[in-house]
Design a protein around this motif. Structure first.
Motif, PDB file in Angstrom:
ATOM      1  N   ALA A 115      39.511  32.000  43.217  1.00 16.40           N
ATOM      2  CA  ALA A 115      40.330  32.157  44.434  1.00 16.40           C
ATOM      3  C   ALA A 115      41.051  33.510  44.445  1.00 16.40           C
ATOM      4  O   ALA A 115      41.680  33.886  45.440  1.00 16.40           O
ATOM      5  CB  ALA A 115      41.321  31.016  44.539  1.00 16.40           C
ATOM      6  N   GLY A 116      41.003  34.207  43.313  1.00 11.87           N
ATOM      7  CA  GLY A 116      41.469  35.602  43.280  1.00 11.87           C
ATOM      8  C   GLY A 116      42.952  35.794  43.499  1.00 11.87           C
ATOM      9  O   GLY A 116      43.782  34.941  43.178  1.00 11.87           O
ATOM     10  N   MET A 117      43.287  36.945  44.074  1.00 15.74           N
ATOM     11  CA  MET A 117      44.684  37.378  44.156  1.00 15.74           C
ATOM     12  C   MET A 117      45.541  36.480  45.035  1.00 15.74           C
ATOM     13  O   MET A 117      46.707  36.255  44.752  1.00 15.74           O
ATOM     14  CB  MET A 117      44.727  38.835  44.637  1.00 15.74           C
ATOM     15  N   ARG A 118      44.973  35.922  46.130  1.00 18.96           N
ATOM     16  CA  ARG A 118      45.807  35.069  46.996  1.00 18.96           C
ATOM     17  C   ARG A 118      46.307  33.856  46.221  1.00 18.96           C
ATOM     18  O   ARG A 118      47.479  33.496  46.298  1.00 18.96           O
ATOM     19  CB  ARG A 118      45.018  34.655  48.254  1.00 18.96           C
ATOM     20  N   HIS A 119      45.424  33.260  45.418  1.00 20.26           N
ATOM     21  CA  HIS A 119      45.841  32.113  44.606  1.00 20.26           C
ATOM     22  C   HIS A 119      46.847  32.553  43.542  1.00 20.26           C
ATOM     23  O   HIS A 119      47.845  31.881  43.282  1.00 20.26           O
ATOM     24  CB  HIS A 119      44.618  31.472  43.950  1.00 20.26           C
ATOM     25  N   PHE A 120      46.585  33.725  42.925  1.00 19.61           N
ATOM     26  CA  PHE A 120      47.497  34.218  41.888  1.00 19.61           C
ATOM     27  C   PHE A 120      48.901  34.423  42.463  1.00 19.61           C
ATOM     28  O   PHE A 120      49.902  34.043  41.862  1.00 19.61           O
ATOM     29  CB  PHE A 120      46.959  35.541  41.305  1.00 19.61           C
TER      30      PHE A 120
END
Ligand SMILES: NC(=O)C1=CN([C@@H]2O[C@H](COP(=O)(O)OP(=O)(O)OC[C@H]3O[C@@H](n4cnc5c(N)ncnc54)[C@H](O)[C@@H]3O)[C@@H](O)[C@H]2O)C=CC1
Ligand SMILES: C[N+](C)(C)CC(=O)CC(=O)[O-]
Length: 321
Positions: A244-249
């Motif tokens: 999910a990359g940066m948005r999830h992070f």
């Protein structure tokens, strides 16, 4: 206006830790170097520092004709800059000193020779205020050891010509560096803002008795420090967000920024804190001399640079990517 970018003679003003690093890099790239420093014994100290760096530079590969003998140490600012094609100032970090020094340098220099300052974070609009032809004046902020680390932050002031920034970047590239244009003139530029935030937190950890200087250095060198040589914080954290990359992070760890993990103001530099830091780092030094550790650091850096370059090549990437 055009600026000299095919350089044969490099002038270095101030030959301490950073100035001697520039001298070593320029000599290794086959240039003639003229240096000036007002301190008694400065020439001998400079030649010693160049000699200590030379082994690493030989391992990395010298340019044709490169020689330590092409260094000339002179007695005046004027003699240092008169015939120079490129000028790099690495004097102490004091606004008044740099202002006066740059007035003198710019009067004596060729009008189309670029003038750069190694300042870690002073503003070029301020210290080039009295310079002649300020359009050719930039900041070229390097990283220690200057003769091995590729990064140089290039910053223009309010009177710097955009072409001068581009020309300086071309010169630094020819010296084997990876210039980064800092497009807004801000104190501390980009890298030192990041480094200072880390250092401030490290001082708080010592001051609060949480960890010794050695433990804090271990936390860096066995963890994030290893990955920082090939991937920065933003891309690292994108991978840490999984598919999910940066948005999830951001959703997961962004709110933690509100927790009181870090302090913004620096701790007071009490005698106790200074002693704790000095004693801690003395323990870390052990019986090693500074120059022996410089050679050890240089060997480690050469190995890391080589490994990163080879691995990038395998993935079809250039070193500068
Ligand atoms: N040490 C570091 O880690 C880094 C320092 N810099 C910057 O490089 C510059 C030099 O710093 P260092 O080499 O660390 O300092 P240093 O203290 O090692 O060397 C400064 C040299 O300037 C000489 N000097 C004194 N008055 C002078 C004058 N009026 N004109 C010319 N030279 C004069 C001193 O004799 C000394 O040899 C500073 O602007 C600093 O912010 C940039 C990157 C990293
Ligand atoms: C401590 N410092 C601000 C002088 C550090 C730098 O400017 C860059 C570096 O080499 O870390």
């Amino acid at each position: 206006m055009t600026f000299i970018t095919e350089i044969k003679t490099f002038a270095a003003l101030g030959s301490g830790v950073i100035g001697s690093g520039w001298v070593s890099r320029a000599l290794a790239h086959g240039l003639d170097v003229v240096a000036w420093d007002p301190a008694p014994g400065a020439e001998a100290a400079l030649r010693k520092r160049v000699a200590n760096a030379w082994g690493a530079l030989e391992k990395q590969g010298l340019a044709p004709g490169a020689s330590k003998d092409r260094l000339r140490f002179v007695a005046t600012i004027e003699e240092c800059v008169r015939d120079a094609d490129f000028i790099q100032e690495s004097a102490p970090e004091r606004l008044d000193l740099k202002l006066e020094l740059h007035r003198k340098i710019s009067v004596a220099a060729k009008p189309d020779a670029l003038i750069a300052s190694s300042t870690s974070g002073l503003l070029p609009s301020e210290f080039y205020e009295s310079s002649v032809h300020p359009e050719r004046c930039v900041v070229g902020h390097p990283f220690n050891p200057v003769y091995l680390l590729p990064l140089v932050e290039v910053v223009g002031g309010k009177n710097t010509a955009p072409d001068a920034v581009q020309a300086a970047m071309k010169v630094y590239e020819a010296l084997g560096m990876r210039p980064l244009h800092v497009r807004k003139e801000v104190p501390g530029f980009i890298a030192d803002r990041l480094l200072e935030a880390l250092w401030r937190e490290a001082l708080h950890l010592v001051n609060d008795g949480v960890a010794t200087t050695g433990e804090i250095d271990d936390a860096i060198r066995f963890g994030a420090g290893l990955r920082w040589s090939f991937m920065g914080t933003f891309l690292t954290y994108t991978l840490a967000g999984g598919d999910a990359g940066m948005r999830h992070f951001m959703a997961q760890f962004g709110p933690a920024l509100q927790l009181p993990w870090t302090y913004l103001p620096a701790p007071e530099l009490t005698d106790k804190l200074i002693d704790d830091v000095v004693d801690g780092t003395s323990d870390q030094l052990g019986t090693h001399s500074i120059s022996a550790l410089e050679r050890y650091r240089d060997d480690c850096l050469l190995a890391v640079l080589e490994a990163v370059k080879n691995t990038k090549e395998k993935h079809g990437m250039a070193f500068s990517e």
